[in-house]
Design an enzyme around this catalytic site. Structure first.
Site, PDB file in Angstrom:
ATOM      1  N   CYS A 150      -1.937  -0.336  -4.248  1.00 44.02           N
ATOM      2  CA  CYS A 150      -1.595  -1.362  -3.255  1.00 44.02           C
ATOM      3  C   CYS A 150      -2.567  -2.542  -3.383  1.00 44.02           C
ATOM      4  O   CYS A 150      -3.594  -2.466  -4.068  1.00 44.02           O
ATOM      5  CB  CYS A 150      -1.641  -0.788  -1.840  1.00 44.02           C
ATOM      6  SG  CYS A 150      -3.297  -0.608  -1.170  1.00 44.02           S
ATOM      7  N   GLU A 162      -4.070  10.339   5.587  1.00 43.24           N
ATOM      8  CA  GLU A 162      -3.360   9.597   6.626  1.00 43.24           C
ATOM      9  C   GLU A 162      -3.909   9.913   8.008  1.00 43.24           C
ATOM     10  O   GLU A 162      -4.760  10.798   8.178  1.00 43.24           O
ATOM     11  CB  GLU A 162      -1.849   9.919   6.534  1.00 43.24           C
ATOM     12  CG  GLU A 162      -1.279   9.455   5.205  1.00 43.24           C
ATOM     13  CD  GLU A 162       0.228   9.602   5.097  1.00 43.24           C
ATOM     14  OE1 GLU A 162       0.842  10.311   5.927  1.00 43.24           O
ATOM     15  OE2 GLU A 162       0.791   8.995   4.161  1.00 43.24           O
ATOM     16  N   GLU A 199      -7.078   5.738  -4.096  1.00 44.34           N
ATOM     17  CA  GLU A 199      -7.935   4.947  -4.993  1.00 44.34           C
ATOM     18  C   GLU A 199      -9.248   4.588  -4.318  1.00 44.34           C
ATOM     19  O   GLU A 199     -10.322   4.655  -4.916  1.00 44.34           O
ATOM     20  CB  GLU A 199      -7.226   3.653  -5.404  1.00 44.34           C
ATOM     21  CG  GLU A 199      -5.927   3.850  -6.164  1.00 44.34           C
ATOM     22  CD  GLU A 199      -4.702   3.922  -5.256  1.00 44.34           C
ATOM     23  OE1 GLU A 199      -4.803   4.503  -4.156  1.00 44.34           O
ATOM     24  OE2 GLU A 199      -3.647   3.417  -5.657  1.00 44.34           O
TER      25      GLU A 199
HETATM   26  N1  THU Z   1      -1.122   5.055  -0.825  1.00 41.69           N
HETATM   27  C1  THU Z   1      -2.192   5.305  -1.631  1.00 41.69           C
HETATM   28  O1  THU Z   1      -2.889   6.312  -1.484  1.00 41.69           O
HETATM   29  N2  THU Z   1      -2.475   4.398  -2.595  1.00 41.69           N
HETATM   30  C2  THU Z   1      -1.765   3.262  -2.820  1.00 41.69           C
HETATM   31  O2  THU Z   1      -2.183   2.444  -3.646  1.00 41.69           O
HETATM   32  C3  THU Z   1      -0.527   3.014  -2.095  1.00 41.69           C
HETATM   33  C4  THU Z   1      -0.277   3.893  -0.926  1.00 41.69           C
HETATM   34  C5  THU Z   1      -0.812   6.027   0.241  1.00 41.69           C
HETATM   35  C6  THU Z   1      -1.050   5.524   1.634  1.00 41.69           C
HETATM   36  C7  THU Z   1      -0.110   6.392   2.444  1.00 41.69           C
HETATM   37  O3  THU Z   1      -0.759   7.596   2.763  1.00 41.69           O
HETATM   38  C8  THU Z   1       1.031   6.708   1.481  1.00 41.69           C
HETATM   39  O4  THU Z   1       0.554   6.365   0.195  1.00 41.69           O
HETATM   40  C9  THU Z   1       2.315   5.948   1.769  1.00 41.69           C
HETATM   41  O5  THU Z   1       2.080   4.601   1.875  1.00 41.69           O
END
Ligand code: THU
Length: 130
Positions: free
Chosen positions: A90, A44, A55
């Site tokens: 996502c 983040e 991913e």
């Molecule tokens: N996140 C992922 O790493 N992969 C996904 O497919 C969905 C979301 C992370 C992004 C962020 O750091 C946290 O999950 C919350 O959204």
């Protein structure tokens, strides 16, 4: 390597998540046809849009090393490392995977004590490509 082995690799990768804002840890383990394993965690940023999902970290590590033959990916994710519920990728990550993986890519998710397996085609039907 079984789906459960791959899930465990994803759990290990999630330990390195940098998620001080969401406290949501995600780990991914991407297995190549040649047996190479690439892992990733979410990273983040104070400027939220800069955040990269686990991913895509795993995928881009592989592609940056010229490895593009993939057969399976395992993904775990949850608040403060609680991986009880399946964490589906996502939309951006589905599209990123579809650039380099065939629709039959197996996507293993953690479902409590069990694993739930979907294909990329199930997760991203009618995907966009040029
Ligand atoms: N996140 C992922 O790493 N992969 C996904 O497919 C969905 C979301 C992370 C992004 C962020 O750091 C946290 O999950 C919350 O959204």
């Amino acid at each position: 390597m079984t789906a459960l082995d791959l899930i465990n690799c994803a759990k290990k990768a999630a330990e390195n998540a940098y998620s001080p804002y969401s406290h949501f840890k995600v780990g991914a383990a991407l297995l190549c046809k040649d047996g190479t394993l690439y892992t990733g965690c979410n990273i983040e940023n104070a400027s939220f849009g800069v955040t990269c999902c686990a991913e895509r970290v795993a995928l881009f590590k592989a592609v940056s090393e010229k490895n593009t033959g993939f057969c399976e990916i395992a993904i775990v994710g949850g608040k403060d490392g609680d991986y009880t519920h399946p964490c589906t990728p996502c939309g951006i990550c589905r599209q990123a995977l579809s650039e380099f993986c065939t629709p039959d890519l197996k996507v293993h998710l953690c479902d409590g004590e069990n694993t739930k397996t979907l294909t990329l085609a199930e997760l991203l039907p009618h995907s966009f490509s040029l």
